[in-house]
Design an enzyme around this catalytic site. Structure first.
Site, PDB file in Angstrom:
ATOM      1  CG  ASP A 452      -1.808   1.162   1.339  1.00 52.88           C
ATOM      2  OD1 ASP A 452      -2.339   1.580   0.303  1.00 52.88           O
ATOM      3  OD2 ASP A 452      -1.986   1.694   2.444  1.00 52.88           O
ATOM      4  CB  THR A 454      -1.927   6.475   2.173  1.00 56.35           C
ATOM      5  OG1 THR A 454      -2.088   7.004   0.854  1.00 56.35           O
ATOM      6  CG2 THR A 454      -2.137   7.568   3.189  1.00 56.35           C
ATOM      7  CG  PHE A 599      -9.024  20.232  -6.427  1.00 62.82           C
ATOM      8  CD1 PHE A 599      -7.840  20.613  -7.038  1.00 62.82           C
ATOM      9  CD2 PHE A 599      -9.295  18.877  -6.311  1.00 62.82           C
ATOM     10  CE1 PHE A 599      -6.957  19.672  -7.518  1.00 62.82           C
ATOM     11  CE2 PHE A 599      -8.424  17.933  -6.793  1.00 62.82           C
ATOM     12  CZ  PHE A 599      -7.252  18.332  -7.394  1.00 62.82           C
ATOM     13  CE  LYS A 622      -5.139  25.727  -2.979  1.00 61.57           C
ATOM     14  NZ  LYS A 622      -4.903  25.743  -1.533  1.00 61.57           N
ATOM     15  CB  THR A 735      -2.114   3.272  -3.666  1.00 64.44           C
ATOM     16  OG1 THR A 735      -2.677   4.328  -2.913  1.00 64.44           O
ATOM     17  CG2 THR A 735      -1.737   3.791  -5.051  1.00 64.44           C
ATOM     18  N   GLY A 736      -5.258   3.123  -3.401  1.00 65.87           N
ATOM     19  CA  GLY A 736      -6.509   3.761  -3.810  1.00 65.87           C
ATOM     20  C   GLY A 736      -6.319   5.225  -4.140  1.00 65.87           C
ATOM     21  NE  ARG A 869      -8.997   8.140  -7.549  1.00 62.95           N
ATOM     22  CZ  ARG A 869      -9.067   8.728  -6.362  1.00 62.95           C
ATOM     23  NH1 ARG A 869      -8.998   7.994  -5.273  1.00 62.95           N
ATOM     24  NH2 ARG A 869      -9.207  10.012  -6.239  1.00 62.95           N
ATOM     25  CE  LYS A 875      -5.216  -1.050  -2.077  1.00 65.46           C
ATOM     26  NZ  LYS A 875      -4.892  -0.470  -0.772  1.00 65.46           N
TER      27      LYS A 875
END
Length: 1258
Positions: A452, A454, A599, A622, A735-736, A869, A875
């Site tokens: 993973d 994060t 955003f 930004k 990873t998501g 994603r 996974k």
């Protein structure tokens, strides 16, 4: 070389920013009436798609009504006529046994092991007088010992599971019972209960949010246990429940009926309706608190339990608990089966030999007369009895003590992992923990690691590192005058009473520039950071400090930028629905917020339009450099210098955002505002309409500069990955997170490098489709569907990397997303061609399987693979594909509940502990606090465990063959009569006392090289991956070694006993003396053999070898004594045999000769191997002293950034992790605190806004 990904063409391509549907989705979800565009809203019952919706809304929950769950319609049959409610209780159960089931279930499980069952049958055979050749206790003692030790180990493991379950199930929570909130255990909570949660409480079940003490019933939750992320997310109650369900009495009268989807594993989706007071209200994921989350910054919230226990989303994501076995375990079982076959063949041969011997010799021998009845037995019948007799005699070929010895070694290895101080993380007081004792040697055979991102590779902590303002770069160690330093010191922010004390910055010149107020662009830069965001602020009360501000950001990136502005003197203080207040150095300013352009993943930017106190209107923006540079005014300055700085930041793997502004006239704003309002109320395609309006105002921007944020990796991650790569271990990141963020981290941890060719989903799909088309076009021939050697996908020289999103993964692997696309085509009126396979679908299952094989082959050709994603189910599927088609040993490592399925699917699961979330740890096999400890776990503990286990097994098989086959040679001289060559008690104690301790210590303590050299030379890990230290070749080598040793041990004493005379004129050539000499030779030989195999000598090893030989002689003299024979005359029959035989020097010389001839070939072969064919381990061991001296002399090198590269990259370093933020809450005023209306106890007065919004009704 990096490349920019081409966007998907057409609406049918997968969206890289959206997590695809998991495999858990039902066909109802894929019904035309329940497709994506109708999911968010619910029409009237008669509307199209109502049937699909009703079938999906099969889960019904009645508030405050436990009896509702027991209605007949909710009962399901469990066994025969027994029924129970389909609603799970909230208690969880991970243990296997209870007090009643432990003994029968455990024995049943143990007797499923072939060796244990075999010895049970053997014990029964030994009770039959006709065929028994050994006393029953020779089998019973070892069998009871093995079963007992294994049962105790299983009991200890299960008691630990009981304790963990008890701890979770007995957590306390307040539940509304009998009209008032009462403290209740988690396991007693039921679906339909109303619960009250307080700040820092864990959420006990999946709960529908009703109300909270925050305005508009907002609640902030931390999802660290779900996904490892520590930034807060918000949940909110419906307006109607917020207004009417604040008091305990109101909650007690709450009787709504909730209809929603069945329990599933979709963490990103929830659809339901609430029927209450003749009205219907839509429910979605924003209203659902998931089990495992933690309530933060919310004093109190109330909710209704929707899913409990096993039905919760976190438990549904756990996957099945798989029984994990090592490759060596499977190999060992096959070898035991091979020994069974050998045993039957040998016993059959000897039984046939006895038949012929009795026919020719035995029946004529007067001294074998057994009486009239026995004499009438046929030779064949005697041969049949002899067969079973030899099965008993040769039973030690199947090593009963092997399994228990293996368990003891594994237990010891697990303890060494637990005690390893170099894997102890002092900062959080977290040691490494081996949560299983059965997989240690598998750690030495890992080929693929699935990680993973994060919280596993990263700390999920963002730090403002550098910036470029008007072409000038800040962030390196610099004095206030701008002089660069090799080593700087931290900037002192004591001049700012509102500064965050944890913030660190090394460039003193930027602070001097700000405080002098001379550089207007620098002031504008930090003003933009303090104004253009969706952060919400909370001021802690009662502590007497003005500087205690707490920021709640939708992403850690945005929080880092606002914190940086705060430290440089531009402090965000507060906001209302239409104003934002900041402190600019020494004065407070309030700006009117005219519009907030939030955003999203397509825009990759956010803007805010403000009216200044002097009446000016300005837009601040930004976003990613790729989108900002397209929208800059031709008059904008510093483009080139800023781009150069961005390239440097990208080389250092920092995450960048460009900052710009635009002054807007009042007339221009008025015209745009009308368009904005019209788009905001558009009934069709509102998001696209808003994006078009935003595009109009976000043009001709003036560039100010850019920020560079470091997504902090955990310490030692790049070095750990580099070491594992040298050990030929491939690392895939699953990873998501967003593609840009995952790619950026790939560069940061040096998984990706600039000389790699990166391939994205489109490239992969194109190559696989081409391969599939070529396969279809090939002329079909007989056997054409047999597996062919795979052709390489990447023929050009150089390294390749793969970055693929979950949407493309489904597209490539033909997952259910295809069904949704076919339905969309059907609605558009397009019919699929009946000729070929529709929509690129496979013709049959074989073609689908070949597509998966192609994908795995392509991915395995790459140096690095990053899947972003992806859902938890995906996974696990990726791990399964590699296990299935590569037959590789895999390891998964993660820290959140979304990693649990992956952790359970892999051969080894590792959980990162020490964070808030412990769900991954609870499902893991090993746990520690930092990713870098994985290097030591594999290269040191894993390699040592594998080498020790292989050495142990090779020796164990050898010593059992050497002992047992002496009976085989003796049978040629005993008429094949199943007579044993040793004393009964020697056979009983051989594996238990005489030869077990030295080999156990080798299995626990042996090491070819020390831990430092193991890490210094990762190539030492390769034999484990290749399985070269224990396989069928090694097994047969042990077999032939045992055959040779048994030949020497029997025939040299036999030859010495043929014609000999003792010193006293007696001939010690009796059977008992021969048994003593062969047994003594065997014990000394096998104990000296393990000494030759020992690489790492300690006092304990030396003591064990000598002690084992001493114990043998001590016990032998004792059981051969006259005293014990007097007490047990039938059990101890070798009276005086040892003392009589071993007082003859001739026999001692015989023992020495036997041992010498047995060991001499082994010594010669080992010498030749080390000199002529040395392994990598032998070479390292030979030069060990030299390497140790080099390490001592070597001085620490100067600190060099781990992120330096040879040349600059032109890739975008944009990797903002911010998803859609809090703009909707801010612009609607839902997050702004206001004083609640006075209450007088009546329900109507407690409604804060009496007019009910029609939009909330259906």
């Amino acid at each position: 070389m990096s490349r920019v990904r081409t966007e998907s063409q057409g609406s049918l391509g997968p969206d890289d920013e959206v997590m695809p549907y998991s495999d858990d989705e039902t066909d109802d979800e894929l019904d035309p009436g329940s497709d994506g565009e109708t999911q968010g809203s619910l029409g009237p019952p008669g509307a199209p798609g109502a049937a699909a919706a009703s079938s999906e809304m099969a889960w019904k929950v009645k508030a405050n009504d436990r009896a509702f769950l027991q209605l007949p319609e909710f009962q399901m049959k469990t066994f025969l006529c027994f029924k129970k409610s389909k609603y799970s209780g909230n208690g969880i159960k991970t243990y296997k046994y209870n007090a009643l089931t432990f003994l029968p279930f455990n024995l049943y499980e143990q007797f499923k092991r072939a060796a244990n069952l075999y010895f049970l049958i053997l014990l029964i055979l030994q009770i039959i007088p006709e065929i028994t050749t050994l006393p029953w206790y020779t089998t019973l003692v070892p069998l009871v010992l093995v079963l007992g030790i294994t049962a105790i180990k299983d009991l200890v493991d299960d008691l630990a599971r009981h304790r963990m379950d008890k701890e979770i199930n007995n957590r306390k929570c307040e539940v509304l019972l009998d009209g008032r909130f009462q403290e209740c255990k988690w396991m007693n909570i039921e679906v339909g209960d109303v619960v009250r949660l307080k700040k820092n409480d864990f959420v006990p079940a999946d709960i529908l949010m009703l109300s909270s003490t925050n305005p508009n019933s907002l609640a902030y939750v931390e999802t660290a246990e779900l996904d490892g992320e520590t930034n807060l997310k918000f949940k909110m109650g419906l307006r109607v429940t917020d207004e009417r369900l604040q008091e305990e009495s109101q909650l007690a009268r709450y009787d709504a009926l909730i209809q929603c989807e069945e329990p599933n594993n979709r963490l990103d989706k929830f659809i339901g309706t609430m029927r209450w007071r003749k009205e219907r209200y839509p429910l979605d994921l924003d209203h659902l608190l998931l089990r495992g989350c933690t309530i933060r910054n919310t004093e109190e919230c109330r909710g209704l339990v929707i899913f409990a226990g096993a039905d919760t989303k976190i438990m549904r994501n756990g996957g099945k608990t798989r029984f994990k076995r090592t490759k060596i375990d499977e190999l060992m079982n096959y070898m035991v089966y091979t020994i069974f076959v050998l045993l039957i063949l040998v016993a059959s041969g000897l039984a046939i030999g006895h038949t012929f011997w009795y026919e020719e010799i035995g029946s004529q021998a007067w001294y074998l007369w057994e009486g009239t009845e026995q004499a009438e037995r046929s030779s064949a019948y005697r041969g049949f009895l002899s067969f079973w007799g030899y099965i008993i005699v040769l039973n030690t070929m199947v090593p009963i003590s092997l399994y228990v010895s293996v368990e003891v070694i594994r237990l010891g290895q697990s303890k060494f992992i637990n005690w390893d101080l170099q894997m102890y993380y002092a900062e959080k007081d977290t040691p490494a923990k081996a949560r299983t004792t059965t997989l240690n040697e598998q750690l030495g055979q890992i080929e693929y690691i699935f990680s993973d991102k994060t919280g596993t590779l990263t700390q999920n902590v963002m730090a403002f590192k550098k910036c470029t303002i008007a072409g000038r770069t800040f962030g390196d160690p610099t004095t206030a005058e701008g002089v660069s330093l090799d080593r700087g010191k931290q900037v002192d922010f004591s001049w700012n009473d509102l500064a965050d004390k944890k913030f660190q910055f090394m460039d003193h010149s930027l602070v001097a520039c700000i405080r002098s107020k001379k550089d207007k662009e620098a002031l504008e830069f930090f003003k933009l950071l303090s104004l253009c965001h969706t952060v919400m602020v909370e001021q802690k009360q009662g502590e007497g400090e003005t500087g205690d501000l707490v920021y709640q950001a939708a992403s850690p990136d945005e929080g880092a930028l606002v914190t940086a502005a705060r430290n440089f003197g531009f402090v965000f203080l507060s906001r209302t629905q239409d104003t934002i207040t900041i402190r600019e150095l020494d004065k407070e300013q309030t700006y009117e917020m005219l519009a907030l352009l939030d955003f999203n993943s397509d825009r990759k930017r956010m803007s805010i339009i403000l009216r200044f106190p002097d009446g000016r209107i300005r837009l601040y923006c930004k976003g990613a450099d790729t989108v900002i540079y397209e929208r800059l005014s031709p008059e904008s300055r510093h483009k080139e210098s800023s781009q150069t700085a961005l390239d440097i930041f990208a080389n250092e793997t920092l995450r960048t955002l460009c900052l710009c502004y635009k002054d807007i006239s009042k007339q221009e704003y008025d015209i745009w505002s009308k368009k904005h309002k019209a788009a905001a109320v558009s009934m069709t395609d509102r998001d696209a309409a808003l994006d078009r309006v935003y595009e109009q105002i976000e043009s001709n921007l003036m560039l100010i500069g850019a920020t560079a944020i470091e997504d902090k990796l955990q310490d030692g991650v790049p070095e750990c990955i580099a070491k594992l790569a040298k050990a030929d271990i491939k690392i895939w990141v699953l990873t998501g997170d967003k593609k840009e963020t995952a790619e950026n981290i790939g560069y940061a941890c040096e998984l990706l490098t600039d000389n790699m060719q990166i391939h994205y989903g489109e490239d992969v799909n194109e190559k696989l489709t081409l391969r599939q088309a070529n396969r279809r076009n090939e002329a079909p021939s007989f056997g054409s569907r047999k597996k062919e050697p795979p052709q390489k996908f990447f023929t050009q020289p150089g390294k390749n990397a793969l970055i693929i999103t979950g949407g493309w993964l489904n597209e490539i692997l033909y997952e259910k997303k295809k069904k949704r696309r076919r339905l969309r085509l059907r609605r558009l009126g397009k019919r699929q061609s009946p000729s070929g396979p529709p929509d690129g679908q496979p013709i049959d299952e074989w073609e689908k399987e070949m597509r998966q094989v192609d994908f795995v082959d392509m991915a395995c050709e790459c140096e690095a693979v990053i899947c972003c994603r992806v859902t938890p189910k995906q996974k696990a599927n990726v791990v399964s594909l590699v296990k299935k088609y590569k037959k590789a040993i895999t390891l998964s490592i993660g820290d959140g509940a979304n990693d649990v399925n992956m952790i359970k699917t892999a051969d080894i699961g590792v959980g990162i502990s020490g964070q808030e979330g412990m769900q991954a740890v609870m499902s893991s096999d090993y746990a520690f606090a930092q990713f870098r400890f994985l290097e030591r776990l594999l290269l040191v503990h894993g390699r040592w465990s594998y080498i020790r286990m292989c050495k142990f097994l090779r020796y164990f098989f050898f010593k059992n063959f050497a002992c047992t086959l002496v009976h085989f040679w003796y049978s040629f001289f005993s008429g094949f009569s199943a007579q044993i060559a040793y004393e009964d008690w020697f056979i009983t104690l051989y594996n238990v006392c005489y030869s077990s301790l030295p080999v156990l210590l080798v299995g626990l303590l042996d090491q070819d090289v020390n831990d430092k050299l193991s890490c210094k030379f990762p190539k030492l890990y390769l034999p484990g991956q290749q399985g070269t230290l224990f396989n069928y070749k090694n097994f047969f080598v042990s077999l032939f070694h045992g055959i040779y040793t048994s030949l020497i041990i029997f025939f040299i004493p036999y030859g010495a006993f043929l014609q000999t005379m003792g010193q006293d004129g007696e001939a010690p050539s009796d059977y008992q003396s021969l048994a003593v000499v062969t047994a003594s030779s065997l014990i000394i030989t096998v104990n000296l053999q393990i000494s030759l195999d020992t690489s790492f000598w300690t006092f304990v090893n030396c003591f064990a070898v000598l002690c084992s030989i001493a114990i043998y002689f001590g016990i032998m003299f004792d059981i051969h004594s006259a005293g014990i024979h007097v007490i047990f005359p039938t059990a101890f029959t070798f009276t005086g045999a040892a003392s009589n035989a071993l007082r003859q020097p001739y026999l001692w010389l015989t023992i020495i000769l036997t041992v010498g001839i047995s060991l001499l070939p082994v010594i010669c072969i080992q010498f030749l191997h080390k000199v002529i064919w040395p392994s990598v381990g032998d070479k390292v061991q030979r030069n060990r002293k030299k390497y140790e001296m080099e390490d001592e002399k070597k001085k620490k090198p100067a600190d060099v950034s781990a992120f330096q590269r040879g040349r600059r990259s032109r890739r975008s370093a944009y990797a903002f992790s911010h998803s859609r933020g809090y703009a909707d809450l801010i612009s609607t005023g839902q997050s702004i605190r206001r004083r609640p209306a006075p209450r007088d106890g009546t329900p109507q007065d407690n409604i804060r806004e009496t007019p009910q919004r029609e939009a909330e009704n259906i």
